[in-house]
Structure formats: C-alpha cells, structure tokens
Design a protein around this motif. Structure first.
Motif, mmCIF file in Angstrom:
data_model
loop_
_atom_site.group_PDB
_atom_site.id
_atom_site.type_symbol
_atom_site.label_atom_id
_atom_site.label_comp_id
_atom_site.label_asym_id
_atom_site.label_seq_id
_atom_site.Cartn_x
_atom_site.Cartn_y
_atom_site.Cartn_z
ATOM 1 N N PHE A 57 -20.920 -6.773 61.573
ATOM 2 C CA PHE A 57 -19.790 -6.850 62.508
ATOM 3 C C PHE A 57 -18.577 -6.287 61.769
ATOM 4 O O PHE A 57 -17.856 -7.021 61.083
ATOM 5 N N PRO A 58 -18.342 -4.996 61.884
ATOM 6 C CA PRO A 58 -17.281 -4.349 61.095
ATOM 7 C C PRO A 58 -15.885 -4.833 61.504
ATOM 8 O O PRO A 58 -15.537 -4.834 62.678
ATOM 9 N N VAL A 59 -15.128 -5.247 60.518
ATOM 10 C CA VAL A 59 -13.741 -5.663 60.719
ATOM 11 C C VAL A 59 -12.919 -5.143 59.548
ATOM 12 O O VAL A 59 -13.325 -5.297 58.385
ATOM 13 N N ILE A 60 -11.792 -4.538 59.842
ATOM 14 C CA ILE A 60 -10.866 -4.113 58.794
ATOM 15 C C ILE A 60 -9.609 -4.962 58.906
ATOM 16 O O ILE A 60 -8.885 -4.894 59.910
ATOM 17 N N LEU A 61 -9.359 -5.772 57.878
ATOM 18 C CA LEU A 61 -8.193 -6.650 57.905
ATOM 19 C C LEU A 61 -6.992 -5.926 57.317
ATOM 20 O O LEU A 61 -7.109 -5.223 56.294
ATOM 21 N N PRO A 62 -5.818 -6.071 57.937
ATOM 22 C CA PRO A 62 -4.600 -5.427 57.423
ATOM 23 C C PRO A 62 -4.074 -6.151 56.172
ATOM 24 O O PRO A 62 -3.360 -7.156 56.271
ATOM 25 N N LEU A 63 -4.433 -5.665 55.000
ATOM 26 C CA LEU A 63 -4.025 -6.242 53.729
ATOM 27 C C LEU A 63 -3.159 -5.253 52.964
ATOM 28 O O LEU A 63 -3.263 -4.032 53.152
ATOM 29 N N THR A 64 -2.324 -5.783 52.063
ATOM 30 C CA THR A 64 -1.575 -4.902 51.165
ATOM 31 C C THR A 64 -2.480 -4.474 50.021
ATOM 32 O O THR A 64 -3.588 -5.016 49.835
ATOM 33 N N GLU A 65 -2.058 -3.549 49.232
ATOM 34 C CA GLU A 65 -2.872 -3.003 48.153
ATOM 35 C C GLU A 65 -3.192 -4.045 47.079
ATOM 36 O O GLU A 65 -4.219 -3.952 46.410
ATOM 37 N N THR A 66 -2.312 -5.012 46.928
ATOM 38 C CA THR A 66 -2.513 -5.988 45.854
ATOM 39 C C THR A 66 -3.199 -7.264 46.325
ATOM 40 O O THR A 66 -3.519 -8.132 45.511
ATOM 41 N N GLU A 67 -3.434 -7.386 47.625
ATOM 42 C CA GLU A 67 -4.042 -8.616 48.154
ATOM 43 C C GLU A 67 -5.568 -8.524 48.072
ATOM 44 O O GLU A 67 -6.175 -7.570 48.564
ATOM 45 N N PHE A 68 -6.143 -9.546 47.473
ATOM 46 C CA PHE A 68 -7.595 -9.605 47.303
ATOM 47 C C PHE A 68 -8.090 -10.933 47.865
ATOM 48 O O PHE A 68 -7.592 -11.998 47.487
ATOM 49 N N ILE A 69 -9.080 -10.887 48.779
ATOM 50 C CA ILE A 69 -9.555 -12.102 49.444
ATOM 51 C C ILE A 69 -10.570 -12.821 48.561
ATOM 52 O O ILE A 69 -11.548 -12.213 48.110
ATOM 53 N N THR A 70 -10.353 -14.121 48.349
ATOM 54 C CA THR A 70 -11.286 -14.932 47.562
ATOM 55 C C THR A 70 -12.130 -15.860 48.423
ATOM 56 O O THR A 70 -13.216 -16.280 48.018
ATOM 57 N N ARG A 71 -11.636 -16.169 49.603
ATOM 58 C CA ARG A 71 -12.385 -17.036 50.519
ATOM 59 C C ARG A 71 -11.863 -16.840 51.921
ATOM 60 O O ARG A 71 -10.662 -16.594 52.109
ATOM 61 N N ALA A 72 -12.770 -16.949 52.911
ATOM 62 C CA ALA A 72 -12.369 -16.807 54.313
ATOM 63 C C ALA A 72 -12.901 -17.985 55.109
ATOM 64 O O ALA A 72 -14.078 -18.344 55.000
ATOM 65 N N ILE A 73 -12.040 -18.593 55.929
ATOM 66 C CA ILE A 73 -12.399 -19.715 56.791
ATOM 67 C C ILE A 73 -12.285 -19.265 58.240
ATOM 68 O O ILE A 73 -11.184 -19.075 58.752
ATOM 69 N N PRO A 74 -13.419 -19.054 58.940
ATOM 70 C CA PRO A 74 -13.355 -18.555 60.313
ATOM 71 C C PRO A 74 -13.376 -19.680 61.352
ATOM 72 O O PRO A 74 -13.896 -20.770 61.105
ATOM 73 N N LEU A 75 -12.832 -19.390 62.528
ATOM 74 C CA LEU A 75 -12.903 -20.282 63.688
ATOM 75 C C LEU A 75 -12.858 -19.407 64.932
ATOM 76 O O LEU A 75 -11.966 -18.570 65.071
#
Length: 608
Positions: free
Chosen positions: A395-413
C-alpha cells in the motif's frame, strides 16, 4: 366375632405388604446405587440414598436443610419417591454484598441416585434483574442516598436484602455501609441518578458509571469525594484475581483481546538454545483462558533464524493474524495465521519488509500493516484472508517529511466513517539522532498523505484512540521539558481544535496503552512514572481512569511490587475488569523479563 378378627388381621397384613413394597423402576431411571434401598435390622426398607455433599463454591450454601461453608462437606440422606430420586433439587447460595448484607441466590441442580458425591460449584454467570449500589461511608457524618431532588432511597445495612424480612434504613451512619437495590429493565437504568447527600450537598455517583442489570457497584465516600472501588457481576463476587508469571526467557510485546470470547492472546519472543548451545530467538504465540489457564503455546522457529511477533488481531471466528519478523540470511516481514485451537493455518514471509510492527482493521474487511523495509523506511501493506490463506499487497504511501526527519515508530488508526487513515509517527533527527516531536498524518484511501500540525509538543507516542465524535486521543510523553511527563493530546479534526488533555507522572513518565470507554465516560491509561530515565528504568507502573469530560482522575491503582517497572499492555474483560501485562525495562527501553500477566479488578486492583 371370630370372623371379624380374621378379616381385620388380613387387612393389616395387606396394608403392611403394600406399604413396604417398592414399585419397579421406570425405564428412564438410572441404575440403582449401592447405598439405596437398604433393609434395616428391623426389616423396614430405608427408602433413601446417602451421598457426600462437597461445597466447591465461593459461597455458603444450603441444601436439603443443611448449611455448608466453602470447602466443607456434609453427608446427606436424599429421600426416594417410588424408588426414584426427586429431580427438583435446589441449592441456595448466600452471596455477601458486604460483611453484613447478603443476597440469596437459588439455583436448580441435578442429583442422581448414582452419585456417591454431590459437588456444588460456583453458580454459572447469568444476568439477574437486580442492580446494587454499595456505598461505604468512611466520613465523619451520616449520609443518605437520594435522587438529588429530595427523594431519599431506602437502603439495607444488615440482613438478607432480597428477602421479605429485610429491614431498610434511610440514614447511613459513619463507619456503616449502605446497599441500595434497583430493579429496572436495562433501558430504565439509563435514567437512574443516585447521589450521596449530606444536608443540601449532593455528590453524584452515576457521572462515570454505566448501570447494568446484575452488576454490583461499590464506592467509598470520605466526606469530600466519591471513589469507585469495584464493579462486577453479582454472581462473580469473591471471584479471585489471578497472577501468572511468564516462563524464563519470554518477552511479550502485546496482549491481544478476542472480543466476545473467553480467551485472549499474547505475542512476543522467547530466547532458546539450539543443539550447539547457541542462543536464538523464536516467535512466541500463546492463547490463554480468561481465568488464566493456558490453552496452547506455539513457537515460530527456523534453523539459523531469529524470529519475533510484535502485534496481532483477532478475526471474527477467533483466529489470530500475527505480524512480526524473521531473519536468517535475509530479514523478512512475518505473517502468521493461527486457528483458535492452535493450528498454524498459513505462513507468509514478505521480502519487501524487514518486519511488521502493527496490524489494524482497514477497508472492506482487509487489514493494514505497518513496518519497515531493508533501509529502515516506513512501509504500509494490506492483507485479506481468503480460505485461511494470507493474501498480501503493498500500500504505497509517501509521507511529507523534512530531510532530517527519520521515522522510528508508527501508530496507525483507521476511521471507517471518514475513510481516513491516521498515522502518528515518532521521529528522530537523522543528523543528531536525537528524538523529535511526534507528527500526525491523515491518509486517504488512494494513499495521499497530509500532515496535521500538532500544537502541543508530544513524543514517544505509544497509543492512539478515537471516540464516537472523531476526537483523537494521542498518548505518549511531553517533549518540551528535560524531565518528561506522561501526556495525552486531543485532536478534533472536524472542529480544528487541539488540547493537552492530561499531563502527569514526573520526573520521568510515559503512557504505554489506553482504553476509551465512552459508556462510562472514562479514558483508562497505563504506563510508568517516577522513573530514573526516559526509558522507564526504575519506574513504577501506573493504571488510572480519567473522566473524558474533564480529565479528572476517577481512580488510581498503585502497585508496590518493585520487580516490575511498567504496565505495558492491557485489555478489557467481557465480564468485568482487565487483563494486564507488567514488565521490566532494559537499558535500551525494550520490554524485558521478568514479566507477568495479571487479572485486575474494574479499578485496577490485584488479587492478594
């Protein structure tokens, strides 16, 4: 004269013959018991059978005129009628509502004349028409229970409340306990209002209580406030709360509710040794009865691989879809489908993922997965079950992040009403590797993502809940101060409103799990507080209820066992109370042994 004497004698003999004669048993009657129909030395048949009555219930019982305390026994001679045992036997349970107020419950039992032992167990739980409100008056003044408008309710302070001899009182002195009985249909209970009244001062009892038939609600009034002490079915009074330690090497990531079922699941990993003595980790999946009895335990293990399970979801039929990872030469996402009786129905390894961390309900009977790829970038996937086979698609999703933001965990609802997927992401600075404020994203069905600006700084988000009006409750910890505190932020997308709903538990504290109970107007939260660092080391587990309307603490459960530092996960039980997981935390903030799974009361109390 002589003839009349002979006739009289024949009548007496005939009477004695028929009085002592036993009628042949009917075809449906069970085989005779060796204790039945004994002939006494006098020649008269004893038309009874004797059995030992054992009280295995939690309550004092009475049967055939005998009163038997719990765990005690009594021998009883059961009469036979025409050589058959009367099948209309009843046992009376004396259920203590308080130390001086009792409820008499009558239940039919089946006794046969083949039994040497009659065992009386706890009554089966069923909905009774009565509802009881118990108030313990620990204040210094007499109180009354009223409707808040001047009507005083008659209460029982002593005796058997559902008997004709009940003596009712209108005042409850200091140190006494009042029991108020309500007999209404379920719809009628919705309008019931009960207050503790002292003069013109009224203290509401029902603000955060959803009344139900057959339930006993217990409160304590100290003169300034009312605190709920317990809430459980009448026939579950005195039911013990259990505590079960996990085996050595087991680390549980989450306990998973099976709605409407009498069991639950726990998933995680277990450390094991291979034939060469080398350590490896296997996926851990366990199914447990609501009473704490293990149904089955399975491990997912492959030669030369480490595996773990992080999350799962229960299907309508009770089967478990579990998600995690397995690693050998290549680390892959792992999906497992187990039947409720422990059979492994299907296994899928997803190479585009290095592991899945969450699974939630999604669109049209599918499930959404979140995880990471080989470059530690967040990915999404969709799953549906077809004839006990797991079908996966990305399920392709591109999240709008800045260059320095790195995701460590995601909580979906997923909000099924607006068909919006909300994802709250914990971020880290890619350059400094320091934690950043968490971010919230809204994703449409086609994968388009929009960032929702959070007005309050929150980090380490562990749980997100949504109420019937669409309000989001985001639980984590404060991010703007050196010594973080547990924090809940509310986000109302429709009204464009945000608020800091709760902050507490300094110097270091965070929220690990939450449950929204809109019927009673409660948000129940759990985590750790008073820790030595932001990982939770040296912390104290907390479990408390907050009023949704105000954020006020309704009750708080404290735990003195310093073995555990965190209440990491909990689920509601279908009858009453909760099942919760307590665990320690290692230096990296990961859940680690020792850990235990505990049955808690409706206000978070442990058994003795």
């Amino acid at each position: 004269m002589k003839r009349s004497k002979i006739v009289l004698l024949m009548m007496i003999v005939s009477f004695l013959f028929f009085a002592c004669k036993t009628v042949p048993k009917k075809s449906g009657m069970q085989a005779e018991n060796i204790e039945r129909g004994k002939t006494a030395s006098s020649g008269v048949v004893d038309n009874t059978f004797t059995a030992m009555v054992v009280n295995n219930s939690r309550f004092i019982i009475s049967l055939d005129g005998k009163t038997i305390a719990p765990t005690n026994t009594a021998e009883n001679a059961f009469p036979l009628h025409d050589s058959e045992l009367y099948d209309g036997w009843f046992v009376n349970y004396t259920i203590p509502l308080t130390s001086s107020v009792f409820y008499e419950y009558k239940d039919k039992i089946q006794i046969t004349d083949k039994q040497q032992t009659v065992r009386i167990n706890n009554p089966e739980n069923k909905t009774l028409p009565e509802t009881y409100i118990i108030v313990k008056n620990v204040s210094q003044k007499s109180i009354q229970l009223t409707n808040g408008l001047g009507t005083i309710f008659a209460c029982c302070l002593d005796g058997h409340i559902n008997s004709r001899e009940t003596k009712l009182e209108h005042n409850t002195a200091p140190g006494k306990t009042a029991v108020y009985e309500i007999i209404k249909p379920q719809k009628g209970l919705l309008a019931v209002k009960v207050y503790v009244s002292i003069g013109r001062k009224n203290y509401p009892l029902m603000d955060n209580t959803f009344l139900q038939q057959g339930i006993v609600y217990t409160y304590i009034f100290d003169g300034t406030q009312i605190v709920k002490e317990d809430e459980r079915p009448l026939l579950k009074i005195n039911e013990p709360l259990w505590n079960r330690n996990s085996a050595d090497g087991v680390s549980i990531a989450k306990i998973i509710s099976a709605p409407g079922k009498d069991f639950f699941y726990a998933v995680g990993k277990v450390r094991k040794k291979d034939t060469n003595g080398s350590l490896y980790e296997a996926g851990f999946i366990q199914c447990t009865e609501r009473n704490g009895t293990e149904r089955w335990t399975h491990f997912f293990e492959e030669t030369g691989c480490d595996s773990a399970v992080y999350d799962g979801i229960v299907l309508d039929n009770g089967d478990l879809l579990a998600a995690g990872h397995t690693s050998g030469d290549v680390q892959s996402g792992l999906l497992l489908l187990y039947s409720s009786d422990g059979g492994l129905l299907n296994t899928q390894k997803i190479e585009e993922s290095s592991g899945f961390e969450s699974v939630i309900p999604f669109t049209d009977g599918t499930f959404l997965l979140t995880g990471f790829d080989g470059e530690n970038k967040l990915i999404f996937g969709k799953v549906h079950i077809e004839k006990s086979v797991i079908r996966y698609e990305s399920f392709p999703v591109i999240l709008p992040l800045t260059e320095t933001e790195f995701i460590t965990r995601a909580i979906p609802l997923y909000d099924s009403r607006t068909k919006t997927l909300f994802v709250c992401c914990n971020l880290r600075d890619a350059e400094t590797e320091l934690p950043m404020s968490s971010a919230l994203f809204a994703i449409t069905d086609d994968g388009t993502a929009n960032r929702i600006s959070l007005k309050h700084v929150i980090k380490s988000v562990a749980t997100v809940r949504q109420d019937a009006n669409g309000m989001l409750y985001i639980g984590g910890e404060t991010g703007a101060v050196e010594h973080s505190a547990a924090m809940i932020v509310t986000v109302d997308i429709a009204q464009n409103k945000q608020a800091a709903f709760y902050t507490g538990g300094t110097p270091y504290a965070y929220i690990a799990d939450m449950l929204l109970n809109e019927k009673s107007g409660e948000l129940i939260i759990a985590g750790t507080e008073k820790a030595a660092d932001n990982f939770g080391n040296g912390g104290v587990p907390f479990f408390k209820s907050l009023a949704i309307s105000s954020g006020k603490e309704l009750w708080t459960a404290g735990y003195s066992d310093k073995t555990y530092e965190l209440l990491s996960s909990f689920i509601p039980c279908t009858d009453y109370g909760f099942i919760a997981q307590f665990t320690a935390v290692n230096e990296d903030g990961e859940y680690s042994p020792p850990l235990c799974i505990v049955r808690l009361s409706a206000t978070g109390k442990m058994g003795k």
